[in-house]
Design a protein around this motif. Structure first.
Motif, PDB file in Angstrom:
ATOM      1  N   PHE A  10      32.801  32.722  42.087  1.00 38.78           N
ATOM      2  CA  PHE A  10      31.751  33.732  42.139  1.00 38.78           C
ATOM      3  C   PHE A  10      31.690  34.388  43.510  1.00 38.78           C
ATOM      4  O   PHE A  10      32.085  33.805  44.519  1.00 38.78           O
ATOM      5  CB  PHE A  10      30.389  33.104  41.837  1.00 38.78           C
ATOM      6  N   ARG A  11      31.124  35.581  43.548  1.00 41.40           N
ATOM      7  CA  ARG A  11      30.855  36.241  44.832  1.00 41.40           C
ATOM      8  C   ARG A  11      29.758  35.463  45.558  1.00 41.40           C
ATOM      9  O   ARG A  11      28.874  34.883  44.930  1.00 41.40           O
ATOM     10  CB  ARG A  11      30.410  37.688  44.607  1.00 41.40           C
ATOM     11  N   GLU A  74      31.650  41.522  21.569  1.00 45.72           N
ATOM     12  CA  GLU A  74      31.020  40.575  22.501  1.00 45.72           C
ATOM     13  C   GLU A  74      31.720  40.624  23.859  1.00 45.72           C
ATOM     14  O   GLU A  74      31.076  40.578  24.903  1.00 45.72           O
ATOM     15  CB  GLU A  74      31.070  39.155  21.928  1.00 45.72           C
ATOM     16  N   GLN A  75      33.041  40.750  23.847  1.00 41.41           N
ATOM     17  CA  GLN A  75      33.771  40.848  25.108  1.00 41.41           C
ATOM     18  C   GLN A  75      33.596  42.220  25.751  1.00 41.41           C
ATOM     19  O   GLN A  75      33.361  42.319  26.955  1.00 41.41           O
ATOM     20  CB  GLN A  75      35.267  40.570  24.916  1.00 41.41           C
ATOM     21  N   ILE A  76      33.696  43.265  24.970  1.00 34.95           N
ATOM     22  CA  ILE A  76      33.546  44.627  25.500  1.00 34.95           C
ATOM     23  C   ILE A  76      32.170  44.773  26.168  1.00 34.95           C
ATOM     24  O   ILE A  76      32.056  45.330  27.259  1.00 34.95           O
ATOM     25  CB  ILE A  76      33.704  45.679  24.378  1.00 34.95           C
ATOM     26  N   GLU A  77      31.139  44.249  25.518  1.00 38.38           N
ATOM     27  CA  GLU A  77      29.781  44.358  26.057  1.00 38.38           C
ATOM     28  C   GLU A  77      29.515  43.345  27.174  1.00 38.38           C
ATOM     29  O   GLU A  77      28.679  43.590  28.047  1.00 38.38           O
ATOM     30  CB  GLU A  77      28.765  44.150  24.934  1.00 38.38           C
ATOM     31  N   GLY A  78      30.232  42.222  27.159  1.00 41.87           N
ATOM     32  CA  GLY A  78      29.967  41.163  28.126  1.00 41.87           C
ATOM     33  C   GLY A  78      30.597  41.366  29.489  1.00 41.87           C
ATOM     34  O   GLY A  78      30.002  41.022  30.515  1.00 41.87           O
ATOM     35  N   ASP A  79      31.799  41.932  29.513  1.00 48.09           N
ATOM     36  CA  ASP A  79      32.517  42.049  30.778  1.00 48.09           C
ATOM     37  C   ASP A  79      31.746  42.796  31.872  1.00 48.09           C
ATOM     38  O   ASP A  79      31.787  42.366  33.032  1.00 48.09           O
ATOM     39  CB  ASP A  79      33.894  42.677  30.564  1.00 48.09           C
ATOM     40  N   PRO A  80      31.025  43.866  31.569  1.00 53.65           N
ATOM     41  CA  PRO A  80      30.263  44.528  32.647  1.00 53.65           C
ATOM     42  C   PRO A  80      29.170  43.645  33.260  1.00 53.65           C
ATOM     43  O   PRO A  80      28.712  43.908  34.365  1.00 53.65           O
ATOM     44  CB  PRO A  80      29.651  45.755  31.956  1.00 53.65           C
ATOM     45  N   PRO A  84      31.249  41.960  37.762  1.00 59.95           N
ATOM     46  CA  PRO A  84      30.673  42.260  39.090  1.00 59.95           C
ATOM     47  C   PRO A  84      30.279  41.020  39.901  1.00 59.95           C
ATOM     48  O   PRO A  84      30.042  41.125  41.095  1.00 59.95           O
ATOM     49  CB  PRO A  84      29.439  43.104  38.758  1.00 59.95           C
ATOM     50  N   HIS A  85      30.231  39.859  39.267  1.00 64.67           N
ATOM     51  CA  HIS A  85      29.852  38.627  39.960  1.00 64.67           C
ATOM     52  C   HIS A  85      31.055  37.784  40.374  1.00 64.67           C
ATOM     53  O   HIS A  85      30.888  36.726  40.984  1.00 64.67           O
ATOM     54  CB  HIS A  85      28.918  37.798  39.081  1.00 64.67           C
ATOM     55  N   ILE A  86      32.256  38.250  40.055  1.00 62.16           N
ATOM     56  CA  ILE A  86      33.458  37.467  40.324  1.00 62.16           C
ATOM     57  C   ILE A  86      34.138  37.949  41.605  1.00 62.16           C
ATOM     58  O   ILE A  86      34.430  39.130  41.747  1.00 62.16           O
ATOM     59  CB  ILE A  86      34.445  37.561  39.134  1.00 62.16           C
ATOM     60  N   HIS A  87      34.386  37.030  42.515  1.00 66.07           N
ATOM     61  CA  HIS A  87      35.099  37.361  43.754  1.00 66.07           C
ATOM     62  C   HIS A  87      36.600  37.127  43.595  1.00 66.07           C
ATOM     63  O   HIS A  87      37.412  37.963  43.976  1.00 66.07           O
ATOM     64  CB  HIS A  87      34.594  36.531  44.923  1.00 66.07           C
ATOM     65  N   MET A 125      37.969  45.670  36.337  1.00 66.36           N
ATOM     66  CA  MET A 125      38.958  44.686  36.759  1.00 66.36           C
ATOM     67  C   MET A 125      39.451  44.989  38.179  1.00 66.36           C
ATOM     68  O   MET A 125      39.659  44.078  38.971  1.00 66.36           O
ATOM     69  CB  MET A 125      40.129  44.639  35.779  1.00 66.36           C
ATOM     70  N   ALA A 126      39.601  46.254  38.485  1.00 66.41           N
ATOM     71  CA  ALA A 126      40.056  46.654  39.826  1.00 66.41           C
ATOM     72  C   ALA A 126      39.007  46.356  40.898  1.00 66.41           C
ATOM     73  O   ALA A 126      39.331  46.313  42.084  1.00 66.41           O
ATOM     74  CB  ALA A 126      40.422  48.135  39.830  1.00 66.41           C
ATOM     75  N   SER A 127      37.756  46.144  40.495  1.00 63.54           N
ATOM     76  CA  SER A 127      36.687  45.883  41.461  1.00 63.54           C
ATOM     77  C   SER A 127      36.643  44.428  41.926  1.00 63.54           C
ATOM     78  O   SER A 127      35.901  44.098  42.848  1.00 63.54           O
ATOM     79  CB  SER A 127      35.327  46.271  40.868  1.00 63.54           C
ATOM     80  N   VAL A 128      37.430  43.562  41.304  1.00 70.19           N
ATOM     81  CA  VAL A 128      37.461  42.159  41.710  1.00 70.19           C
ATOM     82  C   VAL A 128      38.237  42.074  43.029  1.00 70.19           C
ATOM     83  O   VAL A 128      39.405  42.459  43.088  1.00 70.19           O
ATOM     84  CB  VAL A 128      38.125  41.278  40.627  1.00 70.19           C
ATOM     85  N   PRO A 129      37.607  41.585  44.101  1.00 77.83           N
ATOM     86  CA  PRO A 129      38.262  41.590  45.417  1.00 77.83           C
ATOM     87  C   PRO A 129      39.591  40.821  45.459  1.00 77.83           C
ATOM     88  O   PRO A 129      40.527  41.229  46.131  1.00 77.83           O
ATOM     89  CB  PRO A 129      37.243  40.941  46.347  1.00 77.83           C
ATOM     90  N   ASP A 130      39.669  39.705  44.761  1.00 79.74           N
ATOM     91  CA  ASP A 130      40.881  38.880  44.787  1.00 79.74           C
ATOM     92  C   ASP A 130      41.266  38.596  43.346  1.00 79.74           C
ATOM     93  O   ASP A 130      40.739  37.692  42.707  1.00 79.74           O
ATOM     94  CB  ASP A 130      40.605  37.597  45.558  1.00 79.74           C
ATOM     95  N   PHE A 131      42.199  39.397  42.835  1.00 80.77           N
ATOM     96  CA  PHE A 131      42.614  39.316  41.437  1.00 80.77           C
ATOM     97  C   PHE A 131      44.116  39.094  41.380  1.00 80.77           C
ATOM     98  O   PHE A 131      44.866  39.762  42.075  1.00 80.77           O
ATOM     99  CB  PHE A 131      42.253  40.613  40.706  1.00 80.77           C
ATOM    100  N   ARG A 132      44.524  38.138  40.558  1.00 84.01           N
ATOM    101  CA  ARG A 132      45.966  37.949  40.364  1.00 84.01           C
ATOM    102  C   ARG A 132      46.252  37.320  38.998  1.00 84.01           C
ATOM    103  O   ARG A 132      45.391  36.688  38.398  1.00 84.01           O
ATOM    104  CB  ARG A 132      46.574  37.157  41.492  1.00 84.01           C
ATOM    105  N   ILE A 133      47.476  37.531  38.572  1.00 84.52           N
ATOM    106  CA  ILE A 133      47.959  36.924  37.328  1.00 84.52           C
ATOM    107  C   ILE A 133      48.982  35.871  37.717  1.00 84.52           C
ATOM    108  O   ILE A 133      49.950  36.169  38.429  1.00 84.52           O
ATOM    109  CB  ILE A 133      48.569  37.984  36.397  1.00 84.52           C
ATOM    110  N   ALA A 134      48.751  34.652  37.282  1.00 84.30           N
ATOM    111  CA  ALA A 134      49.663  33.540  37.565  1.00 84.30           C
ATOM    112  C   ALA A 134      50.568  33.351  36.360  1.00 84.30           C
ATOM    113  O   ALA A 134      50.092  33.051  35.266  1.00 84.30           O
ATOM    114  CB  ALA A 134      48.870  32.265  37.854  1.00 84.30           C
TER     115      ALA A 134
END
Length: 135
Positions: A10-11, A74-80, A84-87, A125-134
């Protein structure tokens, strides 16, 4: 079966109440019709090395179920309410028992199509400061 995992942190500014709301929203998404089983919660063990404190894991039967999952309301509505709370967000590595050697490319194609069809989701998705695919 496709076992899809997200590991995250979390942020810092996200309150405990907001964290609980995010986890509750994730749990709702993890119970949609296309998910066979799931777990959402805190990471066990030491997170000091990578900072990842929580996980979201869903098992999805096949590509058709994955397509339904990605576009589930549920996912489309939930992601917003979640993103925004994920760092830090690490997607994968996913695991499968499907022998199709092209499965990873097919999964990425579904993801890329959703990004193209929902530019607001791509921006989230682009707003997540540290995003990666493993992989």
């Amino acid at each position: 079966m496709i076992f899809h995992q997200l590991r995250f942190r979390f942020r810092d500014e996200t309150t405990e109440e907001q964290r609980e709301a995010v986890l509750a929203r994730m749990r709702r998404i993890a119970t949609v019709e296309s998910v066979s089983f799931s777990t959402v919660g805190r990471r066990l063990g030491d997170s000091t090395e990578d900072g990842l404190t929580h996980g979201y894991h869903v098992a999805i039967a096949d590509l058709a179920a994955l397509e339904r999952y990605m576009y589930d309301p549920e996912q489309i509505e939930g992601d917003p309410h979640i993103i925004p709370h994920i760092h830090t967000l690490v997607i994968g590595p996913d695991v499968t028992d499907d022998p199709d050697p092209e499965l990873a490319a097919k999964v990425m194609e579904i993801n890329q199509r959703k990004l193209a069809e929902y530019p607001e989701w791509a921006a989230l998705m682009a707003s997540v400061p540290d995003f990666r695919i493993a992989l």
